[in-house]
Design a protein around this motif. Structure first.
Motif, PDB file in Angstrom:
ATOM      1  N   UNK A   1       0.830  -1.205   0.000  1.00 49.89           N
ATOM      2  CA  UNK A   1       0.000   0.000   0.000  1.00 49.89           C
ATOM      3  C   UNK A   1       0.864   1.254   0.000  1.00 49.89           C
ATOM      4  N   UNK A   2       1.901   1.266   0.818  1.00 46.74           N
ATOM      5  CA  UNK A   2       2.764   2.448   0.912  1.00 46.74           C
ATOM      6  C   UNK A   2       3.472   2.756  -0.399  1.00 46.74           C
ATOM      7  N   UNK A   3       3.823   1.715  -1.126  1.00 43.29           N
ATOM      8  CA  UNK A   3       4.639   1.889  -2.336  1.00 43.29           C
ATOM      9  C   UNK A   3       3.825   1.813  -3.625  1.00 43.29           C
ATOM     10  N   UNK A   4       2.504   1.580  -3.486  1.00 43.49           N
ATOM     11  CA  UNK A   4       1.634   1.458  -4.668  1.00 43.49           C
ATOM     12  C   UNK A   4       2.070   0.326  -5.594  1.00 43.49           C
ATOM     13  N   UNK A   5       2.543  -0.745  -5.015  1.00 45.59           N
ATOM     14  CA  UNK A   5       2.900  -1.923  -5.815  1.00 45.59           C
ATOM     15  C   UNK A   5       1.982  -3.080  -5.445  1.00 45.59           C
ATOM     16  N   UNK A   6       1.371  -3.680  -6.449  1.00 43.56           N
ATOM     17  CA  UNK A   6       0.434  -4.772  -6.222  1.00 43.56           C
ATOM     18  C   UNK A   6       1.155  -5.986  -5.658  1.00 43.56           C
ATOM     19  N   UNK A   7       0.636  -6.520  -4.566  1.00 40.03           N
ATOM     20  CA  UNK A   7       1.194  -7.726  -3.957  1.00 40.03           C
ATOM     21  C   UNK A   7       0.242  -8.876  -4.249  1.00 40.03           C
TER      22      UNK A   7
END
Length: 498
Positions: free
Chosen positions: A316-322
């Motif tokens: 969420x903090x980095x805007x990268x889909x996990x």
């Protein structure tokens, strides 16, 4: 901050070497006290010599760096979540390892610990895909609650850094010397030939009643306040790169103040060697006990569940889909790091939650900052003199920064909960309320488990685990388990993570 091409995701952004070094050092300083605490605790519980304890610390720092590189850079398609993650020894494993040390001291006890760590590492690598499939059980209401509890639980560590631990040399009260003298005389009189006095009952102890001058010392509290104020002022008035390293600058200011007040000395730096290799099995050869391996494996399941929440928070903090594949790589690296730790005579490894808070504070999303931090940790492990310099920082200096770091972890959880539908779904509030309450039990009443079977103590002494299990079960009970995992990885889209 340098500007990156729009095609480059902030996580993959390459920063100038000077910025990477400073930001990486900031990550190292934030995690350093926690990283060295576990080898200190276990080394002393094993009654190892000071030289072996020092080797334990160096090996721990070396493995922290090595596993951080694997997690942040990635290694093959099997390992590495490739997020700004710093890896460190998990505190969840401390209690079972202390129990092993108390039952078998010395190198033999160390061998049992390292054998259980290696065994648990292998099992964790194998079960990582299974744990990652639990992603659908972690919607925003669960993830936000878990991360909030992680932050709240960690606040105790930061507060203890400022004032002192509740037990030990820095406890709030100490035993009155007059009472100790009287007890010694009573014991001598009871043991004298012909004495009619009954012997002192086994386990009889004098209660601490005298205020301890080392607890809550106002000088230390003042330094912590200076560090906190410095971080706040730098964050408010500085811009760009200087604002991003506000925590590092605050710690440096606190270190200068501590040195000026005579609280920080450099004797350990003078005595330490310049260079020392970290070698496998240098302290003890592993001894494999199936029961101890099972115990440590249960701890690793706890660790991987906690890591799931942290990876989702970082996503969420980095805007990268996990997605599930990325989660599997990250969890598998927890297992690989634990295996490496056992080989180098250290302990289980996981993502360090204080550093998750640092990502939120600075807003720097590049994983290469953590790569730089990993290289610094490896260097600290190989250069004992440099490690001694960082180790010389008083905990009161780190305590001022700890309030910011740990509080930001809790704030991240609150932001994620901000995206939860509480108005249309009244059950969500019940899930959050009960889960946080259960998670606070070990924090508020740490002796609650004293009448419960010892075999389940490793599973119930972590408030984070209790909150995780409670939140997952209540969510399934009230809301069911959706097979759509998008909600889990979109936990806080409505809230800016920094």
């Amino acid at each position: 901050m340098s500007t990156a091409s729009p095609a480059v995701h902030p996580v993959d952004q390459h920063l100038p070497a000077g910025q990477l070094t400073a930001l990486g050092l900031q990550h190292v300083l934030v995690m350093y006290a926690g990283a060295v605490a576990v080898p200190l605790i276990i080394g002393r519980a094993l009654n190892l010599t000071p030289d072996l304890v020092a080797k334990l610390i160096s090996a721990d720092l070396f493995c922290c760096g090595l596993v951080t590189l694997i997690q942040a850079l990635g290694a093959t398609r099997w390992f590495g979540v490739q997020l700004p993650v710093m890896m460190g020894v998990t505190f969840a494993a401390v209690a079972p390892m202390v129990s092993m040390a108390q039952s078998t001291a010395g190198p033999a006890g160390a061998g049992l610990i390292f054998g259980s760590v290696i065994g648990a590492g292998v099992v964790s690598i194998l079960i990582a895909p299974l744990i990652s499939r639990m992603l659908r059980f972690f919607p925003p209401v669960v993830t936000g609650t878990i991360i909030a509890v992680i932050g709240i639980s960690l606040m105790r560590v930061g507060i203890n850094w400022i004032f002192g631990n509740p037990v030990g040399p820095t406890a709030p009260a100490v035993v009155n010397p007059d009472h100790v003298k009287w007890l010694a005389e009573a014991q001598a009189a009871a043991g004298a030939p012909g004495s009619s006095l009954p012997p002192v009952p086994k386990g009889f102890a004098v209660v601490p009643t005298v205020p301890n001058p080392r607890y809550g010392d106002l000088t230390g509290v003042g330094i912590s306040a200076l560090v906190l104020l410095s971080i706040l002022l730098i964050s408010k008035f500085a811009r760009g790169f200087v604002a991003n390293i506000s925590v590092l600058l605050g710690i440096c200011i606190g270190g200068v103040a501590a040195t000026a007040m005579g609280l920080m000395s450099f004797e350990k730096v003078a005595r330490a060697q310049w260079f020392d290799l970290v070698l496998p099995f240098e302290i003890a050869l592993p001894i494999f006990d199936p029961v101890l391996i099972l115990t440590m494996t249960l701890v690793m399941v706890v660790v991987m569940i906690e890591s799931t929440g942290m990876f989702l928070a970082l996503g969420e903090m980095t805007d990268r889909k996990i997605d599930q594949a990325a989660l599997t790589r990250g969890l598998r690296t927890d297992g690989l790091g634990t295996l490496i730790g056992g080989i180098f005579n250290t302990f289980p490894y996981t993502s360090f939650s204080p550093n998750v808070g640092l990502v939120a504070v600075t807003g720097v999303k590049s994983r290469f900052v953590c790569v730089a931090g990993g290289l610094i940790l490896i260097l600290l492990g190989l250069l004992p003199k440099m490690a001694a310099l960082v180790e010389s920082l008083p905990t009161v200096v780190l305590g001022g920064a700890g309030l910011v770091m740990f509080g930001m972890v809790a704030a991240t959880g609150i932001r994620i909960l901000g995206a939860v539908d509480f108005k249309g779904n009244r059950f969500n509030a019940m899930i959050v309320a009960v889960s946080i309450g259960v998670g606070m039990v070990p924090l508020v009443a740490p002796n609650f488990r004293q009448w419960m079977p010892h075999s389940i103590h490793p599973l119930i002494e972590s408030g984070i685990l209790l909150a995780s299990i409670t939140a997952v079960l209540l969510n399934v009970f009230f809301n069911g388990a959706s097979r759509d995992t998008s909600a889990a990885v979109d936990a806080a889209r409505q809230a800016d993570a920094h």
